[in-house]
Scaffold this motif. Sequence first.
Motif, PDB file in Angstrom:
ATOM      1  N   LYS A  88      31.585 -30.851 -33.464  1.00 21.84           N
ATOM      2  CA  LYS A  88      32.611 -29.819 -33.418  1.00 21.84           C
ATOM      3  C   LYS A  88      31.934 -28.485 -33.737  1.00 21.84           C
ATOM      4  CE  LYS A  88      36.463 -32.871 -34.609  1.00 21.84           C
ATOM      5  NZ  LYS A  88      36.989 -32.876 -33.232  1.00 21.84           N
ATOM      6  N   VAL A  89      32.187 -27.486 -32.888  1.00 21.18           N
ATOM      7  CA  VAL A  89      31.387 -26.259 -32.885  1.00 21.18           C
ATOM      8  C   VAL A  89      32.255 -25.035 -33.096  1.00 21.18           C
ATOM      9  CG1 VAL A  89      29.817 -24.838 -31.496  1.00 21.18           C
ATOM     10  CG2 VAL A  89      29.765 -27.340 -31.280  1.00 21.18           C
ATOM     11  N   VAL A  90      31.762 -24.103 -33.932  1.00 24.38           N
ATOM     12  CA  VAL A  90      32.308 -22.753 -33.972  1.00 24.38           C
ATOM     13  C   VAL A  90      31.351 -21.883 -33.165  1.00 24.38           C
ATOM     14  CG1 VAL A  90      31.193 -22.355 -36.222  1.00 24.38           C
ATOM     15  CG2 VAL A  90      32.923 -20.759 -35.391  1.00 24.38           C
ATOM     16  N   HIS A  96      29.753 -31.402 -26.631  1.00 26.54           N
ATOM     17  CA  HIS A  96      30.291 -30.843 -27.875  1.00 26.54           C
ATOM     18  C   HIS A  96      31.682 -30.260 -27.631  1.00 26.54           C
ATOM     19  CE1 HIS A  96      26.295 -31.534 -29.388  1.00 26.54           C
ATOM     20  NE2 HIS A  96      25.760 -30.690 -28.515  1.00 26.54           N
ATOM     21  N   LYS A 127      34.244 -22.668 -41.973  1.00 27.57           N
ATOM     22  CA  LYS A 127      33.932 -24.024 -42.434  1.00 27.57           C
ATOM     23  C   LYS A 127      34.931 -24.489 -43.486  1.00 27.57           C
ATOM     24  CE  LYS A 127      30.168 -26.860 -44.254  1.00 27.57           C
ATOM     25  NZ  LYS A 127      28.820 -26.885 -44.845  1.00 27.57           N
ATOM     26  N   ILE A 180      33.815 -28.895 -38.750  1.00 18.22           N
ATOM     27  CA  ILE A 180      32.796 -28.164 -37.987  1.00 18.22           C
ATOM     28  C   ILE A 180      31.404 -28.498 -38.521  1.00 18.22           C
ATOM     29  CG2 ILE A 180      31.813 -25.855 -37.658  1.00 18.22           C
ATOM     30  CD1 ILE A 180      34.637 -24.827 -37.246  1.00 18.22           C
ATOM     31  N   THR A 181      30.487 -28.814 -37.601  1.00 11.62           N
ATOM     32  CA  THR A 181      29.117 -29.146 -38.002  1.00 11.62           C
ATOM     33  C   THR A 181      28.062 -28.288 -37.300  1.00 11.62           C
ATOM     34  OG1 THR A 181      29.050 -30.884 -36.315  1.00 11.62           O
ATOM     35  CG2 THR A 181      29.670 -31.542 -38.544  1.00 11.62           C
ATOM     36  N   LEU A 240      24.862 -26.317 -41.452  1.00 11.29           N
ATOM     37  CA  LEU A 240      25.322 -26.418 -40.068  1.00 11.29           C
ATOM     38  C   LEU A 240      24.120 -26.473 -39.120  1.00 11.29           C
ATOM     39  CD1 LEU A 240      28.168 -23.733 -40.240  1.00 11.29           C
ATOM     40  CD2 LEU A 240      28.461 -26.222 -40.227  1.00 11.29           C
TER      41      LEU A 240
END
Length: 721
Positions: A2-4, A25, A102, A108-109, A134
Amino acid sequence: MKVVALVSGGKDSCYAMMKCIQYGHEIVALANLLPVDDSVDELDSYMYQTVGHQIIVGYAECMNVPLFRRRIRGSSRHQKLSYQMTLDDEVEDMFVLLSEVKRQIPSITAVSSGAIASDYQRLRVESICSRLGLVSLAFLWKQDQTLLLQEMIANGIKAILVKVAAIGLDPSKHLGKDLAFMEPYLLKLKEKYGSNVCGEGGEYETMTLDCPLFTNASIVLDECQVVLHSPDSIAPVGVLHPSTFHLEKKGNPDSNSLEKESSLVSEVLGDGPNTSNSTRQRDTGIVDLVEHTSNRVHISRTEKHNTFSICCWLEDSRESSTGLKEDLEAVLSELESQLLKHGFNWQNVLYIHLYISDMGEFAVANETYVKFITQEKCPFGVPSRSTIELPLAQAGLGKAYVEVLVANDESKRVLHVQSISCWAPSCIGPYSQATLHKSVLHMAGQLGLDPPTMNLRNEGAIAELNQALTNSEAIAESFNRSISSSAILFVVFCSARTKQSERNQLHEKFVTFLDLAKSSRRVSNVIDPMFIYILVPDLPKRALVEVKPVLYVEDDTETEDETRQDHSGDYNFGGYKPENWHQGCVQKRVVDGKMCVTVLSISAEVMRKLQEASGEEEEQQLEKVSRFCVYLLNKTLSENSFSWQDTTSLRIHLSTSLGVSVERLSDTFASAFRELNEMSDGVKVDGSKEPIFNVVPVLGAGNTSATLDNIITCELFALRS
């Protein structure tokens, strides 16, 4: 993962998000940094694109993803390439922003960014990711800009130019123009002026109005204004200020506008971290030394003015039955003490060979490793590293064995890319892809990993080898070199799980790869590399092959040292007379009188010849072989005007098939060197009390992958000061 996604509104950050989706992703949040004053288009920032920030608020609605925004309070205070946390720096605004993301979305990783060529920006994103635990995703990193621009346009990136600042670009003509329309002209500017077609040199900036990720709506500019920042006649600078815009909903023609503000958008406030309280405990001081019985620790150290190696292994101590963690702590503690004893620390280390007894405990080894070697302790760059499983127990050793290459100066250049990209495998953690020092490029062990997925090629050993070499080539290109023309030595580790049929083909495939690379590049002045194939029990990720290249990278500032000495008087050591078959044991590469690399191979056939010539008893055979190795190595150095004081490292690979412990072979080589010292008219081969060599137990070794029948293989590096 899971991405920001860090978004500036430009084409790069949007296309980077598309690549994230391509590799499986999920984009779950957007993050954007903007000026404190909404009316300001552009800040004097080394990090952030802010032109067009007024319409970023629409991205949340276009993608139906939450958008977190923070106003940039800091400035570019820390301007060195490698970033260290600095109070009131603009990078700390990113830290606060991503910390809040986060906190609100703990799943989120990873963080996505659109970095293509800027080490300055990439390193800062990686620094923040490291502090927050991260993973940095930079799928555009090091991609060919011409091809990348074509890809973006072909894959539906609809963007316009919102800033121009380069020769050939005119604010009045080109601002607001579509990227696809500008592509032919940008290519012409590249040919004429050498400009970056993706704008990586600051030539232009873009704003994405639509792309495949905008599933809900696209952005439509209603009114905009050209603002001229610099009327320079050669390269005028201008930006496009968006006055008003609306969102055009997709899939519902009855609704042509949406609200610009949304519950999906939130502003992140708060102060940055306090630097006085932020130093982590593990990065302060020295790790407490682990108690161990002194006779369990064996130290080998070459005595060299500029570069030298230190090796530490433990004697097998089955009574105490310690684990890998305890053994590795003991070894690293001892090495740390040795470094401090000689006025050095971990930042002086160029390369680390990490040998462990069980690759199943790789995670344990890594956790222990990072307690000692950290980025904070290595401000000039963390060492490169290779990790190999060895038959340590069979050789009478403990569960951990470490060798470090040390420099007495701070002139090393380190390539450390922690971001996952399409370029080459990332190094997430305190170990780097490559380290350049004194014209020698020490490359980390390369596995056959697909860079964007970090998955091992699963088509067998040949496919792994090709991928590992492709990865090696990408790293070499970062130093403007090619492994096909600059490699001096390839050490190729083969897992014992490799099928014999594939092992037989490895060397042929290796040579074919290099030949194709040479012909495609039309290279000249090619160094003909040497090869050592080493059979080991296992490799990281259960890989079948790992390649460790060593390259010569000529420094134009270096001058030839004419003060060479002839040591031919030492040839008679051991009572040997030169014979034709001796040369079949030796491979060497000498570069401009600056470097001498020698590989000495002792097979069972060579041992038989030595025994027949000497007539000595079999129990004396090991001493005879050790003296013979020292004789040939000494002869090679002397004939090429090198001395033992030039030795950087001497690694002796011992096959377990010989049935001899590392300690036993170490003793016989130490005895041979003592004899050589006595014959050297007072000129010591090695001034230290410790041996000059490191003995490494392996399952087998050879000059080709098909025949790994060497009993002993010596790998000697000598580098003139």
